[in-house]
Design a protein around this motif. Structure first.
Motif, short mmCIF file in Angstrom:
data_model
loop_
_atom_site.label_atom_id
_atom_site.label_comp_id
_atom_site.label_asym_id
_atom_site.label_seq_id
_atom_site.Cartn_x
_atom_site.Cartn_y
_atom_site.Cartn_z
N ARG A 1 -6.14 2.00 -1.59
CA ARG A 1 -6.81 2.08 -2.86
C ARG A 1 -6.18 2.47 -4.02
O ARG A 1 -5.03 3.29 -4.31
CB ARG A 1 -7.75 3.46 -2.92
CG ARG A 1 -8.78 3.41 -1.52
CD ARG A 1 -9.90 2.45 -1.74
NE ARG A 1 -10.67 2.21 -0.75
CZ ARG A 1 -11.88 2.97 -0.32
NH1 ARG A 1 -12.24 4.00 -1.58
NH2 ARG A 1 -12.68 2.90 0.61
N THR B 1 0.31 3.93 -8.32
CA THR B 1 0.01 5.05 -7.48
C THR B 1 -1.07 4.55 -6.53
O THR B 1 -2.03 3.91 -7.00
CB THR B 1 -0.33 6.42 -8.14
OG1 THR B 1 -1.51 6.07 -8.83
CG2 THR B 1 0.81 6.95 -9.04
N VAL B 2 -1.14 4.87 -5.38
CA VAL B 2 -2.02 4.77 -4.39
C VAL B 2 -2.93 6.05 -3.71
O VAL B 2 -2.34 6.95 -3.99
CB VAL B 2 -1.76 3.96 -3.14
CG1 VAL B 2 -1.34 2.62 -3.67
CG2 VAL B 2 -0.82 4.53 -2.36
N HIS B 3 -4.03 6.03 -3.17
CA HIS B 3 -4.60 7.04 -2.65
C HIS B 3 -3.66 7.61 -1.43
O HIS B 3 -3.23 6.65 -0.66
CB HIS B 3 -5.99 6.80 -2.07
CG HIS B 3 -6.92 7.97 -1.62
ND1 HIS B 3 -6.57 8.65 -0.52
CD2 HIS B 3 -7.89 8.52 -2.39
CE1 HIS B 3 -7.33 9.59 -0.36
NE2 HIS B 3 -8.28 9.55 -1.52
N HIS C 1 -9.51 -2.03 -8.21
CA HIS C 1 -9.80 -0.81 -7.16
C HIS C 1 -8.98 -0.69 -5.93
O HIS C 1 -8.94 0.32 -5.20
CB HIS C 1 -11.19 -0.70 -6.93
CG HIS C 1 -12.11 -0.51 -8.21
ND1 HIS C 1 -12.43 0.55 -8.76
CD2 HIS C 1 -13.03 -1.31 -8.83
CE1 HIS C 1 -13.03 0.28 -9.91
NE2 HIS C 1 -13.43 -0.82 -9.86
N ILE D 1 -5.03 3.61 -7.58
CA ILE D 1 -5.30 4.81 -8.44
C ILE D 1 -5.10 4.41 -9.79
O ILE D 1 -5.95 4.42 -10.58
CB ILE D 1 -4.59 6.03 -7.91
CG1 ILE D 1 -5.21 6.29 -6.28
CG2 ILE D 1 -5.05 7.25 -8.88
CD1 ILE D 1 -6.56 6.60 -6.04
N ARG E 1 -4.21 8.92 1.26
CA ARG E 1 -4.72 8.76 2.80
C ARG E 1 -5.33 7.31 2.66
O ARG E 1 -5.29 6.85 3.97
CB ARG E 1 -5.63 9.78 3.34
CG ARG E 1 -5.21 11.36 3.33
CD ARG E 1 -6.12 12.11 3.90
NE ARG E 1 -7.44 12.32 2.95
CZ ARG E 1 -7.33 13.23 1.85
NH1 ARG E 1 -6.19 13.70 1.61
NH2 ARG E 1 -8.22 13.17 0.94
N ARG E 2 -6.08 6.93 1.90
CA ARG E 2 -6.43 5.48 1.96
C ARG E 2 -5.63 4.66 1.11
O ARG E 2 -6.02 4.40 0.05
CB ARG E 2 -8.04 5.45 1.48
CG ARG E 2 -8.91 6.38 2.20
CD ARG E 2 -10.44 6.13 1.83
NE ARG E 2 -11.23 7.28 2.58
CZ ARG E 2 -12.53 7.27 2.19
NH1 ARG E 2 -13.16 6.83 1.28
NH2 ARG E 2 -13.12 7.92 3.19
N ASN E 3 -4.47 4.09 1.64
CA ASN E 3 -3.49 3.89 0.81
C ASN E 3 -3.63 2.08 0.22
O ASN E 3 -3.03 1.81 -0.55
CB ASN E 3 -2.28 3.59 1.64
CG ASN E 3 -1.57 4.75 2.17
OD1 ASN E 3 -0.60 4.68 3.10
ND2 ASN E 3 -1.74 5.80 1.55
N ASN F 1 0.87 -0.93 -0.04
CA ASN F 1 0.13 -0.01 0.06
C ASN F 1 0.68 1.11 -0.11
O ASN F 1 0.77 2.05 0.90
CB ASN F 1 -0.92 -0.01 1.29
CG ASN F 1 -2.04 -0.89 1.16
OD1 ASN F 1 -2.31 -1.55 0.01
ND2 ASN F 1 -2.61 -1.39 2.24
N THR G 1 2.65 4.23 -2.91
CA THR G 1 2.84 4.63 -4.23
C THR G 1 4.41 4.36 -4.62
O THR G 1 5.35 4.43 -3.87
CB THR G 1 2.80 6.27 -4.54
OG1 THR G 1 1.06 6.33 -4.44
CG2 THR G 1 3.18 6.79 -5.81
#
Length: 273
Positions: A119, A111-113, A140, A121, A115-117, A104, A106
């Motif tokens: 997720r 890449t990940v969100h 997702h 992207i 704050r919500r790692n 989790n 980037t």
């Protein structure tokens, strides 16, 4: 301290904020004007589905406020990307960091969100060039992504895994550097760190003993907790969740495991205070 009794339905986590952080944490909110402890980590530290997670039990035992800064599904990015939580953790008398998974965050491949790692992207052009047969719009969450790519061959995924592991070590050291001088690293799970990482169905994902031991010189103490057979056998009996959440609850430690974690961690913290 009195805790809410188990019952049917979702658990109230008394969500709160600390300092200038944009993140939402488990409450009730602690008074941080005096001496306090901070605990950082993922879903286990947050204590999802557990009425009394180990940060609250340590607080009860030691009589010192504990700010539970655990973030569900956290990777290193969530802590390095939020200055406010770093300030709260850095001002603590002592801080605890749970060993997180490597997926989790980037990296050069996806890449990940922020704050919500967990997720997912987007895939970068580099990953797309490696997997021209994959439609990345189907994913997702990072876990789904990694499992799907692993199924196409561990050797093919090896550059991604190596990247994740290297970044994990750098970023975990970055988190520790923002913590106070008294800091504790904690491993918790159903088994000790493996000598070498295996398939992505084990947690923390892609972490082995070598990576954990590389962090030990950066901390005041390292605690390794493996849930006892009795704690693992307890299952979800003392957890609180909705029917739709049962499958997620089955993958997490229950109340007995959290009590064991607190029993292992509290004496170590007490010696450092």
């Amino acid at each position: 301290m009195a805790f809410v009794h188990p019952g049917d339905g979702a658990l109230d986590y008394f969500s709160c904020h600390y300092g200038m952080s944009r993140l939402t944490f488990r409450g009730p909110r602690r008074d941080l004007t005096g001496e306090y402890l901070a605990m950082l980590g993922g879903t286990v530290t947050h204590g999802r589905f557990v009425i009394a997670p180990f940060p609250a039990l340590v607080e009860e035992r030691l009589g010192v406020p504990v700010a539970n800064l655990g973030v569900p599904n956290a990777g290193p990015d969530v802590y390095l990307g939020d200055r406010g939580v770093g300030e709260v953790a850095g001002a603590a008398h002592l801080a605890v960091l749970q060993v997180l998974g490597a997926q989790n965050q980037t990296n050069r491949f996806y890449t990940v969100h922020p704050r919500r790692n967990d997720r997912f992207i987007a895939a970068t052009p580099l990953l797309r060039s490696m997997y021209r047969d994959v439609d990345f719009t189907e994913f997702h969450f990072t876990r789904h992504l990694i499992h799907a790519l692993w199924a196409r061959g561990p050797e093919r995924l090896a550059p991604v895994v190596e990247e994740l592991r290297n970044l994990w070590l750098v970023r975990m050291r970055g988190i520790l550097a923002r913590m106070p001088q008294r800091r504790v690293l904690v491993w918790t799970g159903s088994a000790p760190p493996p000598e070498s990482f295996g398939p992505p169905n084990t947690a923390p994902m892609f972490i082995d003993r070598g990576l954990v031991e590389a962090l030990v010189p950066d901390v005041s103490a390292y605690v390794e907790h493996v849930a006892s057979p009795a704690a693992q056998a307890e299952g979800v009996r003392a957890m609180r969740f909705t029917p739709a959440e049962e499958s997620a609850a089955q993958e997490l430690p229950g109340a007995a495991a959290h009590r064991e974690m607190a029993e292992a961690l509290a004496p170590v913290i007490e010696r450092l205070l």
